[in-house]
Write a protein that holds these residues in place. Structure first.
Motif, short mmCIF file in Angstrom:
data_model
loop_
_atom_site.label_atom_id
_atom_site.label_comp_id
_atom_site.label_asym_id
_atom_site.label_seq_id
_atom_site.Cartn_x
_atom_site.Cartn_y
_atom_site.Cartn_z
N HIS A 165 -2.42 -20.59 29.42
CA HIS A 165 -1.55 -19.42 29.58
C HIS A 165 -2.35 -18.20 30.05
O HIS A 165 -3.48 -17.98 29.62
CB HIS A 165 -0.87 -19.09 28.24
N ILE A 166 -1.73 -17.44 30.97
CA ILE A 166 -2.24 -16.13 31.36
C ILE A 166 -1.13 -15.12 31.13
O ILE A 166 -0.02 -15.29 31.65
CB ILE A 166 -2.67 -16.09 32.84
N HIS A 167 -1.41 -14.09 30.35
CA HIS A 167 -0.39 -13.07 30.07
C HIS A 167 -0.03 -12.34 31.36
O HIS A 167 -0.88 -12.11 32.23
CB HIS A 167 -0.93 -12.07 29.04
N THR A 168 1.22 -11.97 31.49
CA THR A 168 1.69 -11.29 32.70
C THR A 168 0.87 -10.03 32.99
O THR A 168 0.60 -9.70 34.15
CB THR A 168 3.17 -10.93 32.57
N ASN A 169 0.46 -9.33 31.94
CA ASN A 169 -0.34 -8.12 32.10
C ASN A 169 -1.82 -8.34 31.77
O ASN A 169 -2.51 -7.43 31.33
CB ASN A 169 0.22 -7.00 31.21
N ALA A 170 -2.29 -9.55 31.99
CA ALA A 170 -3.67 -9.88 31.65
C ALA A 170 -4.67 -8.98 32.38
O ALA A 170 -5.71 -8.62 31.83
CB ALA A 170 -3.96 -11.34 31.98
N PHE A 171 -4.36 -8.60 33.62
CA PHE A 171 -5.31 -7.85 34.43
C PHE A 171 -5.08 -6.33 34.35
O PHE A 171 -5.71 -5.58 35.09
CB PHE A 171 -5.25 -8.33 35.88
N GLY A 172 -4.22 -5.91 33.43
CA GLY A 172 -4.03 -4.49 33.18
C GLY A 172 -3.40 -3.77 34.34
O GLY A 172 -2.74 -4.37 35.21
N ALA A 173 -3.64 -2.46 34.39
CA ALA A 173 -2.99 -1.63 35.40
C ALA A 173 -3.90 -1.31 36.58
O ALA A 173 -3.41 -0.95 37.65
CB ALA A 173 -2.53 -0.32 34.75
N ILE A 174 -5.22 -1.43 36.39
CA ILE A 174 -6.15 -0.96 37.44
C ILE A 174 -6.50 -2.06 38.43
O ILE A 174 -6.40 -1.87 39.65
CB ILE A 174 -7.44 -0.41 36.78
N THR A 175 -6.91 -3.21 37.93
CA THR A 175 -7.35 -4.30 38.82
C THR A 175 -6.32 -4.66 39.89
O THR A 175 -6.68 -4.81 41.06
CB THR A 175 -7.74 -5.54 37.99
N PRO A 176 -5.02 -4.80 39.56
CA PRO A 176 -4.05 -5.18 40.61
C PRO A 176 -3.99 -4.19 41.78
O PRO A 176 -3.56 -4.56 42.87
CB PRO A 176 -2.73 -5.23 39.85
N LYS A 177 -4.40 -2.96 41.57
CA LYS A 177 -4.41 -1.98 42.66
C LYS A 177 -5.62 -2.16 43.58
O LYS A 177 -5.60 -1.73 44.74
CB LYS A 177 -4.41 -0.56 42.10
N ASN A 178 -6.68 -2.77 43.07
CA ASN A 178 -7.94 -2.88 43.82
C ASN A 178 -8.20 -4.25 44.41
O ASN A 178 -8.99 -4.39 45.34
CB ASN A 178 -9.12 -2.51 42.92
N THR A 179 -7.57 -5.28 43.87
CA THR A 179 -7.89 -6.66 44.26
C THR A 179 -7.35 -6.98 45.65
O THR A 179 -6.17 -6.73 45.94
CB THR A 179 -7.33 -7.65 43.23
N ILE A 180 -8.20 -7.56 46.49
CA ILE A 180 -7.77 -7.96 47.83
C ILE A 180 -7.69 -9.48 47.98
O ILE A 180 -7.13 -9.99 48.94
CB ILE A 180 -8.71 -7.39 48.92
N SER A 181 -8.28 -10.22 47.02
CA SER A 181 -8.26 -11.68 47.10
C SER A 181 -8.14 -12.28 45.70
O SER A 181 -8.86 -11.88 44.79
CB SER A 181 -9.55 -12.20 47.76
N PHE A 182 -7.20 -13.24 45.55
CA PHE A 182 -6.98 -13.88 44.25
C PHE A 182 -6.92 -15.39 44.50
O PHE A 182 -6.00 -15.89 45.14
CB PHE A 182 -5.67 -13.39 43.63
N ILE A 183 -7.93 -16.11 44.00
CA ILE A 183 -8.00 -17.56 44.14
C ILE A 183 -7.86 -18.19 42.77
O ILE A 183 -8.60 -17.85 41.84
CB ILE A 183 -9.33 -17.99 44.79
N PHE A 184 -6.91 -19.12 42.64
CA PHE A 184 -6.67 -19.77 41.36
C PHE A 184 -6.57 -21.27 41.61
O PHE A 184 -5.50 -21.83 41.78
CB PHE A 184 -5.37 -19.22 40.76
N TRP A 185 -7.74 -21.92 41.67
CA TRP A 185 -7.81 -23.37 41.80
C TRP A 185 -8.16 -23.91 40.42
O TRP A 185 -9.31 -24.08 40.05
CB TRP A 185 -8.88 -23.78 42.82
N GLY A 186 -7.13 -24.16 39.66
CA GLY A 186 -7.32 -24.30 38.23
C GLY A 186 -7.87 -25.61 37.74
O GLY A 186 -8.69 -25.65 36.84
N ASP A 187 -7.41 -26.73 38.35
CA ASP A 187 -7.65 -28.03 37.73
C ASP A 187 -7.22 -27.94 36.26
O ASP A 187 -7.94 -28.36 35.35
CB ASP A 187 -9.12 -28.43 37.86
N SER A 188 -6.02 -27.34 36.09
CA SER A 188 -5.51 -27.00 34.75
C SER A 188 -4.19 -27.72 34.51
O SER A 188 -3.10 -27.18 34.74
CB SER A 188 -5.30 -25.48 34.65
N PRO A 189 -4.26 -28.98 34.04
CA PRO A 189 -3.03 -29.78 33.93
C PRO A 189 -2.04 -29.29 32.88
O PRO A 189 -0.86 -29.63 32.93
CB PRO A 189 -3.57 -31.18 33.56
N LYS A 190 -2.50 -28.44 31.93
CA LYS A 190 -1.61 -27.97 30.87
C LYS A 190 -1.20 -26.51 31.05
O LYS A 190 -0.58 -25.92 30.17
CB LYS A 190 -2.29 -28.14 29.51
#
Length: 544
Positions: A387-412
């Motif tokens: 699980h990742i909380h909807t607000n896990a990255f807070g208020a600041i990071t989403p304004k600055n991030t230009i690339s988001f890679i999520f290759w999880g290999d996370s079956p659950k």
């Protein structure tokens, strides 16, 4: 007598003659009794246990070989626990291309002229791994400096106390020097100064505490990069260097703290002091540091200077944090709260990369990263992430991030709120995600993200694969009702058909041959069927 019979007699006679002088057609070795207690095998002579005096043995060997050309062997190997000294001209006029001395536990002395005048002109490699605690190394470099054509010296465990100043004289072909031994405590000025061909120098498993500024300096500048390996030196750390220790080489340098196949010390470089290593990275844009296997402490304030310069950080090859975001992390929040509390300037809380992985993180809670922000976020190999909380990255990071890679290999992983997370990243230019237990790409998945690369203009469809995955049978035909509107919509629209088994005889593809412009926009198209196998489709004439 026929020709075959005559040839056999000649060969037999030649074998008898060669045997009489102790040689064979493929072997320049004298009779074993002459070489004894050494051994000769083809082009190699080895002298081990039981040998005490080398000189009479090689005088016998020389006396039994009359042709000077046959006195040039490939390899000399000396070992064992009975040789205590190697006297002057110990090897007569026998010469060797490679010399290896190892495991001579009782060796005490080698005469400066032990190898005579001939061998030093022919030898290209000299390895002296002695395991010799009583060896007197006083004249060691006097011996080495006679080998004018040598390309490699490798030596250690021979009771050396220091690498002295001006150790090596001009040896124009010497490319590699490897030195090790716990008895070595100091290194003097300019030991390699005259070695203009040097490409690799390794000093490891020593007791050296400090590297001064005039060690790695050379008479002439070099166009080739020099590798300097300093590993498994337990008394060296990130502060054990003069600030100009590596800035005066006259060319680019790759420092290597990672170790070789045999020795490494993962605790040697947990930090890199700015005053010592920033001058090195500034000196040449090609300078770099190999940090493989080092337990680098990314939370150590002494490493903070690196995060402020992305170029410096990129030149630390194989760098991994020993703390923080690797296996063993279970709760991210307290880690980033500590990081935030130790950085007072808000501008310094903006990092370039966040990388999360390993098999211990199960969830990422609300505001997990405090007020620390990142330009790029990568989550991969998080096999137990649920699980990742909807607000896990807070208020600041989403304004600055230009690339988001999520290759999880996370079956659950529960992907229910995945797009709610993504849609907070208003300035992101790239999303790449997969293997995270997604069941569907839902309707209206993405909201308005103005900087996310979109199709607003022309489109290149790609059915060819990405270098990792492809299905050559996917596009054997292109239905006119589906793809003609796409090609008509914009003259820059195209389709990449690389590696697709396109059937040029399928009548469903006939519409393409009627329009040469459409055909040209099918990039990398080749026919898969026999009639057109291997032909590039450049015009309607190729398509039936």
């Amino acid at each position: 007598m026929n020709k075959i019979g005559f040839a056999c007699i000649i060969i037999q006679a030649l074998v008898i003659i060669l045997s009489a002088i102790g040689l064979t057609l493929c072997d320049r070795c004298p009779d074993p009794e002459i070489v004894k207690p050494c051994k000769c095998d083809g082009y190699e002579i080895s002298c081990g246990d039981g040998v005490r005096d080398l000189k009479p043995i090689f005088e016998r060997i020389s006396a039994n070989i009359t042709d000077p050309g046959v006195k040039q062997f490939i390899e000399l190997i000396i070992g064992g626990d009975t040789i205590e000294s190697i006297p002057e001209n110990a090897f007569s006029d026998i010469s060797f291309q490679r010399i290896a001395i190892w495991g001579v536990s009782k060796l005490k002395h080698i005469h400066t002229n032990a190898f005579g005048p001939i061998t030093p002109k022919n030898t290209i490699s000299f390895v002296f791994w002695g395991d010799s605690p009583n060896y007197d190394a006083t004249n060691l470099y006097d011996i080495f400096n006679k080998f004018e054509n040598c390309q490699q010296f490798s030596f250690g465990d021979i009771n050396l106390k220091t690498i002295p100043a001006n150790a090596f004289k001009e040896l124009p072909k010497l490319e590699e020097v490897i030195i090790y031994g716990q008895s070595i405590e100091t290194i003097g000025e300019k030991p390699f100064f005259e070695l203009n061909a040097l490409r690799n120098v390794e000093v490891y498993k020593t007791s050296i505490k400090y590297i001064p500024q005039n060690v790695f300096v050379f008479r002439n500048n070099s166009q080739s990069q020099l590798k300097i390996g300093l590993y498994a030196n337990p008394k060296l750390n990130g502060q054990s260097f003069d600030e100009n220790a590596f800035t005066k080489t006259g060319g680019s340098v790759m420092l290597d703290f990672g170790g070789n196949r045999y020795y490494t010390d993962p605790n040697q470089m947990q930090f890199l002091d700015e005053s010592k290593f920033k001058p090195f990275l500034m000196a040449d844009p090609k300078n770099g540091i190999n940090m493989i296997k080092q337990k680098f402490d990314c939370n150590d304030c002494r490493n903070y200077w690196l995060k402020r310069n992305e170029d410096y950080l990129k030149r630390l090859l194989n760098l991994k944090c020993s703390n923080g975001l690797e296996d063993g992390v279970r709760d991210l929040k307290p880690i980033f709260e500590r990081i935030s509390a130790n950085i007072t300037d808000p501008g310094d809380k903006q990092f370039i990369d966040l990388k999360i992985g390993g098999d211990t993180i199960e969830s990422i809670p609300e505001n997990a990263f405090s007020d620390i922000s990142f330009q790029r976020i990568t989550i991969w190999g998080a096999s137990k992430l649920k699980h990742i909380h909807t607000n896990a990255f807070g208020a600041i990071t989403p304004k600055n991030t230009i690339s988001f890679i999520f290759w999880g290999d996370s079956p659950k992983y529960d992907a229910t709120n995945l797009y709610d997370i993504f849609n907070k990243f208003e300035n992101c230019q790239q999303f790449s995600f997969g293997d995270i237990n997604l069941k569907t790409i839902p309707a209206n998945a993405f909201k308005e993200l103005p900087k996310l690369e979109e199709t607003g203009g022309s489109v290149m469809l790609d059915f060819g694969g990405n270098g990792f995955y492809t299905s050559p049978n996917q596009m054997q035909f292109l239905d006119e009702s589906k793809f003609k509107p796409f090609l008509m919509a914009n003259p820059k629209n195209g389709i990449n058909m690389v590696d697709q088994k396109f059937d040029c005889n399928d009548c469903r593809n006939y519409w393409l041959k009627k329009n040469e412009d459409y055909l040209k926009r099918l990039i990398n198209l080749k026919c898969s069927n026999a009639i057109r196998n291997g032909l590039n489709i450049h015009s309607s004439k190729n398509l039936i």
